[in-house]
Design an enzyme around this catalytic site. Structure first.
Site, PDB file in Angstrom:
ATOM      1  N   GLU A  92       0.828  -1.124   0.040  1.00  0.00           N
ATOM      2  CA  GLU A  92       0.061   0.038   0.023  1.00  0.00           C
ATOM      3  C   GLU A  92       0.696   1.401  -0.038  1.00  0.00           C
ATOM      4  O   GLU A  92       1.940   1.128   0.416  1.00  0.00           O
ATOM      5  CB  GLU A  92      -0.878   0.077   1.120  1.00  0.00           C
ATOM      6  CG  GLU A  92      -1.938  -0.946   0.957  1.00  0.00           C
ATOM      7  CD  GLU A  92      -3.431  -0.836   2.140  1.00  0.00           C
ATOM      8  OE1 GLU A  92      -4.017  -1.383   1.662  1.00  0.00           O
ATOM      9  OE2 GLU A  92      -2.826  -0.138   3.043  1.00  0.00           O
ATOM     10  N   CYS A 105       3.364   8.219   2.055  1.00  0.00           N
ATOM     11  CA  CYS A 105       3.919   7.065   2.591  1.00  0.00           C
ATOM     12  C   CYS A 105       4.019   6.017   1.760  1.00  0.00           C
ATOM     13  O   CYS A 105       3.025   5.378   1.275  1.00  0.00           O
ATOM     14  CB  CYS A 105       2.979   6.886   3.911  1.00  0.00           C
ATOM     15  SG  CYS A 105       3.521   5.612   4.954  1.00  0.00           S
ATOM     16  N   CYS A 112       7.114  -7.883   6.621  1.00  0.00           N
ATOM     17  CA  CYS A 112       8.180  -7.477   7.270  1.00  0.00           C
ATOM     18  C   CYS A 112       8.607  -8.642   8.162  1.00  0.00           C
ATOM     19  O   CYS A 112       7.865  -9.143   8.882  1.00  0.00           O
ATOM     20  CB  CYS A 112       7.922  -6.236   7.895  1.00  0.00           C
ATOM     21  SG  CYS A 112       9.362  -5.509   8.890  1.00  0.00           S
ATOM     22  N   CYS A 116       7.271  -6.817  14.971  1.00  0.00           N
ATOM     23  CA  CYS A 116       6.832  -5.931  15.857  1.00  0.00           C
ATOM     24  C   CYS A 116       5.452  -6.439  16.454  1.00  0.00           C
ATOM     25  O   CYS A 116       4.621  -6.656  15.746  1.00  0.00           O
ATOM     26  CB  CYS A 116       6.833  -4.479  15.608  1.00  0.00           C
ATOM     27  SG  CYS A 116       8.596  -3.964  15.147  1.00  0.00           S
ATOM     28  N   CYS A 119       2.296  -4.658  15.302  1.00  0.00           N
ATOM     29  CA  CYS A 119       2.184  -4.265  13.879  1.00  0.00           C
ATOM     30  C   CYS A 119       1.507  -5.285  12.860  1.00  0.00           C
ATOM     31  O   CYS A 119       2.009  -6.628  12.798  1.00  0.00           O
ATOM     32  CB  CYS A 119       3.480  -3.735  13.283  1.00  0.00           C
ATOM     33  SG  CYS A 119       3.904  -3.478  11.470  1.00  0.00           S
ATOM     34  N   GLU A 170      10.801  -2.697   6.395  1.00  0.00           N
ATOM     35  CA  GLU A 170      11.727  -2.355   7.366  1.00  0.00           C
ATOM     36  C   GLU A 170      12.514  -1.787   6.351  1.00  0.00           C
ATOM     37  O   GLU A 170      13.139  -2.783   5.627  1.00  0.00           O
ATOM     38  CB  GLU A 170      12.338  -3.308   8.085  1.00  0.00           C
ATOM     39  CG  GLU A 170      13.779  -2.804   8.885  1.00  0.00           C
ATOM     40  CD  GLU A 170      13.558  -1.431   9.372  1.00  0.00           C
ATOM     41  OE1 GLU A 170      13.058  -1.014  10.158  1.00  0.00           O
ATOM     42  OE2 GLU A 170      14.563  -0.587   8.766  1.00  0.00           O
ATOM     43  N   SER A 223      11.980   4.115  15.357  1.00  0.00           N
ATOM     44  CA  SER A 223      10.731   3.756  16.094  1.00  0.00           C
ATOM     45  C   SER A 223      11.076   3.082  17.430  1.00  0.00           C
ATOM     46  O   SER A 223      11.654   2.032  17.439  1.00  0.00           O
ATOM     47  CB  SER A 223       9.977   2.335  15.363  1.00  0.00           C
ATOM     48  OG  SER A 223       9.302   2.861  13.978  1.00  0.00           O
ATOM     49  N   HIS A 225       9.540   3.131  20.834  1.00  0.00           N
ATOM     50  CA  HIS A 225       8.370   2.404  21.475  1.00  0.00           C
ATOM     51  C   HIS A 225       8.486   1.906  22.634  1.00  0.00           C
ATOM     52  O   HIS A 225       7.501   1.337  23.438  1.00  0.00           O
ATOM     53  CB  HIS A 225       7.851   1.262  20.398  1.00  0.00           C
ATOM     54  CG  HIS A 225       7.734   1.485  19.173  1.00  0.00           C
ATOM     55  ND1 HIS A 225       6.785   2.753  18.823  1.00  0.00           N
ATOM     56  CD2 HIS A 225       8.144   0.967  17.932  1.00  0.00           C
ATOM     57  CE1 HIS A 225       7.034   2.763  17.416  1.00  0.00           C
ATOM     58  NE2 HIS A 225       7.408   1.753  17.018  1.00  0.00           N
ATOM     59  N   CYS A 343      -0.870   3.506   9.933  1.00  0.00           N
ATOM     60  CA  CYS A 343       0.213   2.551  10.011  1.00  0.00           C
ATOM     61  C   CYS A 343      -0.131   1.523  10.463  1.00  0.00           C
ATOM     62  O   CYS A 343      -0.921   1.273  11.360  1.00  0.00           O
ATOM     63  CB  CYS A 343       1.358   3.238  10.795  1.00  0.00           C
ATOM     64  SG  CYS A 343       1.275   4.856  11.113  1.00  0.00           S
TER      65      CYS A 343
HETATM   66  N1  SAH Z   1       9.519  -0.535   9.514  1.00  0.00           N
HETATM   67  C1  SAH Z   1       9.768   0.597   9.653  1.00  0.00           C
HETATM   68  C2  SAH Z   1       8.851   1.596   8.843  1.00  0.00           C
HETATM   69  C3  SAH Z   1       7.487   0.940   8.887  1.00  0.00           C
HETATM   70  S1  SAH Z   1       6.304   1.121  10.137  1.00  0.00           S
HETATM   71  C4  SAH Z   1       9.772   0.980  11.316  1.00  0.00           C
HETATM   72  O1  SAH Z   1       9.121   0.067  12.015  1.00  0.00           O
HETATM   73  O2  SAH Z   1       9.620   2.129  11.818  1.00  0.00           O
HETATM   74  C5  SAH Z   1       6.079   2.886  10.414  1.00  0.00           C
HETATM   75  C6  SAH Z   1       5.721   3.041  11.765  1.00  0.00           C
HETATM   76  O3  SAH Z   1       4.412   2.770  11.913  1.00  0.00           O
HETATM   77  C7  SAH Z   1       6.462   2.855  12.656  1.00  0.00           C
HETATM   78  O4  SAH Z   1       6.974   3.583  13.624  1.00  0.00           O
HETATM   79  C8  SAH Z   1       5.877   1.517  13.346  1.00  0.00           C
HETATM   80  O5  SAH Z   1       6.379   1.401  14.682  1.00  0.00           O
HETATM   81  C9  SAH Z   1       4.212   2.311  13.261  1.00  0.00           C
HETATM   82  N2  SAH Z   1       3.250   1.231  13.552  1.00  0.00           N
HETATM   83  C10 SAH Z   1       3.104  -0.096  13.124  1.00  0.00           C
HETATM   84  N3  SAH Z   1       2.215  -0.789  13.476  1.00  0.00           N
HETATM   85  C11 SAH Z   1       1.216   0.241  14.026  1.00  0.00           C
HETATM   86  C12 SAH Z   1       0.135   0.241  14.775  1.00  0.00           C
HETATM   87  N4  SAH Z   1      -0.653  -1.013  14.798  1.00  0.00           N
HETATM   88  N5  SAH Z   1      -0.397   1.245  15.084  1.00  0.00           N
HETATM   89  C13 SAH Z   1       0.268   2.610  15.171  1.00  0.00           C
HETATM   90  N6  SAH Z   1       1.488   2.494  14.645  1.00  0.00           N
HETATM   91  C14 SAH Z   1       2.122   1.301  14.225  1.00  0.00           C
HETATM   92 FE1  SF4 Z   2       8.247  -4.259  10.362  1.00  0.00          FE
HETATM   93 FE2  SF4 Z   2       8.129  -1.746  11.100  1.00  0.00          FE
HETATM   94 FE3  SF4 Z   2       6.019  -3.227  11.449  1.00  0.00          FE
HETATM   95 FE4  SF4 Z   2       8.167  -3.318  12.791  1.00  0.00          FE
HETATM   96  S1  SF4 Z   2       6.753  -1.951  12.865  1.00  0.00           S
HETATM   97  S2  SF4 Z   2       7.066  -5.422  11.902  1.00  0.00           S
HETATM   98  S3  SF4 Z   2       9.599  -3.088  11.463  1.00  0.00           S
HETATM   99  S4  SF4 Z   2       7.252  -2.598   9.437  1.00  0.00           S
END
Ligand code: SAH
Ligand code: SF4
Length: 372
Positions: A92, A105, A112, A116, A119, A170, A223, A225, A343
């Site tokens: 997307e 974006c 990925c 996480c 995510c 990532e 990121s 967290h 996101c």
């Molecule tokens: N992999 C990279 C970039 C993609 S994720 C990273 O992790 O930074 C982009 C952002 O969305 C990251 O900060 C991630 O932690 C956040 N994100 C992922 N899943 C999410 C969710 N369910 N709610 C809010 N933010 C989320």
């Molecule tokens: Fe991958 Fe970023 Fe999602 Fe973590 S938050 S699983 S690094 S896309």
């Protein structure tokens, strides 16, 4: 021989390519302008290129972005494209219009591997790296689709002013494809964006953060967290490999070449997990030596997560604690909620059809016992 997709070539590669066709280097700049600035999708339109060159290109090359499976616009103007990258994989791309800018974006991987906990992209598992052409193709497609929608011609003003690599994947785990894509975003013959307007978001790949500083320093978002290693190990499994002390060291080194004088830390607000005042205080101590800004992201829930978004009140209190400690802190507005454009919610549905999410459902780990 497969055709060469010119969307995947930065200026150096495009120059080498045109030279391999027996052409002068300036042809590469002309081609880049046709493709990236005017949105040309075929070679016939390139009226200032010799017919013979156009014929050669038509035979050996192509300009091809991933095809659009779905195109949705939210009531708040956020627009989302679901793009087909083959073999049942979809990615997307999301456009977020604001008063003073238009942000795209983009995704860098299908799925990925970092996985996480919060995510949904991570929960789908890793499918594959996107190619440079697929990464740049998102920008190429979106810019020109948006211009068409706005009634702007090929020479029209740019709609996309900022790019964030914050979609699926990532980016630093796909370094070799991402680097030429970044170079095209910055190149004056292509998108001409300033380094400050291109932001790469990473979960913390320490060696690649250092490489990026040398190769192509753009704005960096990390990121974070979590405020300690025990908690971050659970939320962002990559932390077991690159713990916080190393990650913050890499952030400090990055700032020497970064286009901005701060790192943006992203912090997803998870109810009862990482959102207490004690965590805020620990965070303040943790980032003491890193010039930074915080971007708090209200968690976007998805059914399998087993996690909840912190209350608006809690987010406000957490933000205020950081602000009182002198850290510039913003809370991300949730945009495009009605089209699932936020996101961590990307491409869930199409993957459901392929059964990928189904297969991964067993991987969901409850967070109830996480450090708080
Ligand atoms: N992999 C990279 C970039 C993609 S994720 C990273 O992790 O930074 C982009 C952002 O969305 C990251 O900060 C991630 O932690 C956040 N994100 C992922 N899943 C999410 C969710 N369910 N709610 C809010 N933010 C989320
Ligand atoms: Fe991958 Fe970023 Fe999602 Fe973590 S938050 S699983 S690094 S896309």
């Amino acid at each position: 021989m497969p055709r060469t997709n010119l969307l995947g070539l930065d200026l150096a590669a495009l120059t080498a390519y045109t030279e391999s066709l027996g052409e002068k280097p300036f042809r590469a700049r002309q081609l880049a302008r046709w493709i990236h600035q005017r949105g040309a999708g075929d070679f016939d339109a390139m009226s200032d290129l010799a017919k013979s060159l156009r014929a050669k290109l038509a035979e050996h090359a192509e300009i091809r972005a991933p095809s659009v499976l779905r195109d949705t616009t939210s009531s708040d103007g956020t627009r989302k494209w679901l793009l087909d990258v083959g073999a049942g994989n979809a990615i997307e791309t999301v456009f977020i219009p604001e008063d003073d800018r238009g942000t795209l974006c983009i995704s860098t991987q299908a799925g990925c591997a970092v996985n996480c906990l919060f995510c949904s992209t991570g929960r789908q598992g890793f499918n594959r790296n996107l190619t440079t052409a697929e990464i740049v193709g998102q920008l190429w497609w979106a810019e020109h689709a948006l211009r068409r929608t706005a009634g702007l011609g090929a020479e029209g003003e740019r709609v996309i002013s900022n790019v964030v690599l914050m979609g699926m994947g990532e980016p630093l785990q796909n370094y070799d494809a991402v680097l030429p894509a970044l170079r095209l975003m910055l190149d004056d013959n292509a998108y001409g964006l300033s380094r400050r307007r291109v932001t790469l978001s990473t979960s913390g790949m320490v060696p690649q953060i250092d490489r990026l500083a040398g190769d192509c320093p753009v704005a960096l978002a990390v990121s974070l967290h979590a405020s300690n290693d025990a908690l971050r190990d659970r939320l962002v499994p990559l932390n077991r490999k690159y713990p916080l002390a190393e990650l913050l060291g890499a952030c400090r080194r990055y700032l020497r070449s970064a286009p901005r004088d701060f790192i943006t830390f992203e912090y997803v607000m998870l109810d009862g997990v990482n959102d207490s005042d004690a965590r805020a205080d620990e965070l303040i101590r943790l980032v003491r030596d890193v010039p930074c800004k915080f971007n708090l992201i209200p968690f976007n829930p998805f059914p399998e997560a087993g996690l909840k978004r912190s209350s608006a009140e809690r987010i406000r209190a957490f933000a205020q604690r950081l602000i009182d400690a002198g850290i510039v802190t913003t809370t991300r507005k949730t945009r495009g909620d009605d089209i699932d454009a936020a996101c961590g919610q990307l491409a869930g549905e199409v993957l459901d059809r392929t059964g990928v999410s189904e297969r991964n459902r067993g991987r969901v780990v409850p967070i109830a016992s996480a450090t708080h």
